[in-house]
Design an enzyme around this catalytic site. Sequence first.
Site, PDB file in Angstrom:
ATOM      1  CB  ALA A  48     -36.621  11.160 -25.600  1.00  0.00           C
ATOM      2  CB  SER A  49     -38.912  14.774 -22.601  1.00  0.00           C
ATOM      3  OG  SER A  49     -39.686  13.955 -21.697  1.00  0.00           O
ATOM      4  CE1 TYR A  52     -28.273   8.513 -15.505  1.00  0.00           C
ATOM      5  CE2 TYR A  52     -29.981   7.751 -13.956  1.00  0.00           C
ATOM      6  CZ  TYR A  52     -28.665   8.300 -14.214  1.00  0.00           C
ATOM      7  OH  TYR A  52     -27.950   8.250 -13.127  1.00  0.00           O
ATOM      8  CG  PHE A  73     -47.395  11.055 -21.763  1.00  0.00           C
ATOM      9  CD1 PHE A  73     -48.249  11.782 -22.430  1.00  0.00           C
ATOM     10  CD2 PHE A  73     -48.197  10.229 -20.595  1.00  0.00           C
ATOM     11  CE1 PHE A  73     -49.381  11.581 -22.383  1.00  0.00           C
ATOM     12  CE2 PHE A  73     -49.511  10.097 -20.992  1.00  0.00           C
ATOM     13  CZ  PHE A  73     -50.212  10.810 -21.794  1.00  0.00           C
ATOM     14  CD  GLU A  74     -42.546  15.720 -20.330  1.00  0.00           C
ATOM     15  OE1 GLU A  74     -42.900  16.553 -20.033  1.00  0.00           O
ATOM     16  OE2 GLU A  74     -41.699  14.806 -20.252  1.00  0.00           O
ATOM     17  CB  ALA A 111     -44.199   5.105 -24.322  1.00  0.00           C
ATOM     18  CE1 TYR A 234     -35.294   2.923  -6.754  1.00  0.00           C
ATOM     19  CE2 TYR A 234     -34.331   0.916  -7.131  1.00  0.00           C
ATOM     20  CZ  TYR A 234     -34.858   2.133  -7.723  1.00  0.00           C
ATOM     21  OH  TYR A 234     -35.122   2.103  -9.051  1.00  0.00           O
ATOM     22  CE  LYS A 243     -35.865   0.610 -12.064  1.00  0.00           C
ATOM     23  NZ  LYS A 243     -36.038   1.191 -13.421  1.00  0.00           N
ATOM     24  CB  THR A 274     -34.489  12.541 -12.039  1.00  0.00           C
ATOM     25  OG1 THR A 274     -34.771  11.278 -11.628  1.00  0.00           O
ATOM     26  CG2 THR A 274     -33.013  12.062 -12.756  1.00  0.00           C
TER      27      THR A 274
END
Length: 395
Positions: A48-49, A52, A73-74, A111, A234, A243, A274
């Site tokens: 969430a930090s 996206y 994780f910060e 997480a 990718y 994915k 990002t």
Amino acid sequence: MIVKPKFRGFICTTAHPEGCATKVQEQINYVKAQNKIEGPKKVLVIGASTGYGLASRITASFGAGASTIGVFFERPASGKRTATAGWYNTVTFEEAAAQEGLYAKSINGDAFSDEIKQQTIDLIKQDLGQVDLVVYSLASPVRVHPKTGEKFNSVIKPIGEAFSNKTVDFHNGEISEITINPATEEEIQHTIAVMGGEDWHFWMQALQEAGVLAKGAKTVAYSYIGPKVTQPIYRDGTIGKAKNDLEQTAKTIQAELKSLDGSAYVSINKALVTQASSAIPIVPLYISLLYRVMKEQNLHEGCIEQMYRLFDDRLYAAETPVDEEGRIRLDDWEMKAEVQDQISKLWSQLTTENLSDLSDIEGYRKEFFQLFGFDQSEVDYDAEVDVVKSIPSIV
Ligand code: NAD
């Protein structure tokens, strides 16, 4: 402390608290200027930090008025080191949420671990009872498996044969040819273990078993497909295999949520600058062209515009349109023929000399610096700034 950007490879090891605050505030302002979303009320965002996940949390909170719990994780500041950008982003997010009377609490830790899952469940039980949306937006190079203790490293490599194409060093604008050797079978399996669907599934099982998912709960995880030019590295490469696994997992989770009338989606998002995407070779050059073409065609979106559209137009619309594989497509504008045809034409012409004329490399570089709180016109980067900031909900 006076904070300047410092680089190790494609990673910036410093972050500016005021610049991060400005960027988060811009995203909040964007969402507040849109129509309110009749959406979720209690939301868990995993990852969430930044990127996206942060944009999802801002949309849920300021767009739908939801209470949010964010997991990430910060690192806080310590000694001569600044905190990470995601830490500062969350300081601003929580302060802004509190000002509007919106519940927001955060959990900082791994997480992938059982401990953090349990801590999250305990917090939901204590404060919210249940959640009605779970956003899964992790991007990580490593995962320690919670059951076996095995450590997996993800790699970004083609499969089967080596792949060569143009890439850019966006610091100096130099274009060069890069060749990436194919992954071994073990590397493929490791990448699936880190970025595939197993951990999302573990989360959803743990939340459901604990009874903290509301009736009708939704969950969404993010994926990417992309154009032909990045396909070998990718979608047909190691990350693409992960994915595929994530997208299959949506079906398994969907079946398991049936008793709750819940739903599980994968949303295919647009390629954007990002921390995660800047680590992939060739992709930054593609994004520089994509930005140029989409801006010219008035189709450009950043994380926040994409996430607002996801909530407003897809997840909480009267109907959620999906493709033949059941996926939400927010890459619909990126993949338009008029965008992709133009990119293919420009791609073949690109050289170091014409890079600034043909692409939006400046826009790419600016957004990259802004991820870490730099290159914001209103911030004085020569001024002393207090780098020690506390996230209100983390003591
Ligand atoms: P990001 O690097 O900005 O965000 C990653 C988030 O994961 C951060 O909040 C970070 O703290 C958290 N995180 C990483 N490891 C963690 C751990 N062990 N425990 C807890 N939190 C952890 O990445 P992003 O680009 O926003 O990517 C999010 C998702 O979106 C990924 O699945 C990615 O593949 C997908 N996606 C990205 C793009 C793109 O162009 N950036 C496009 C489509 C889909």
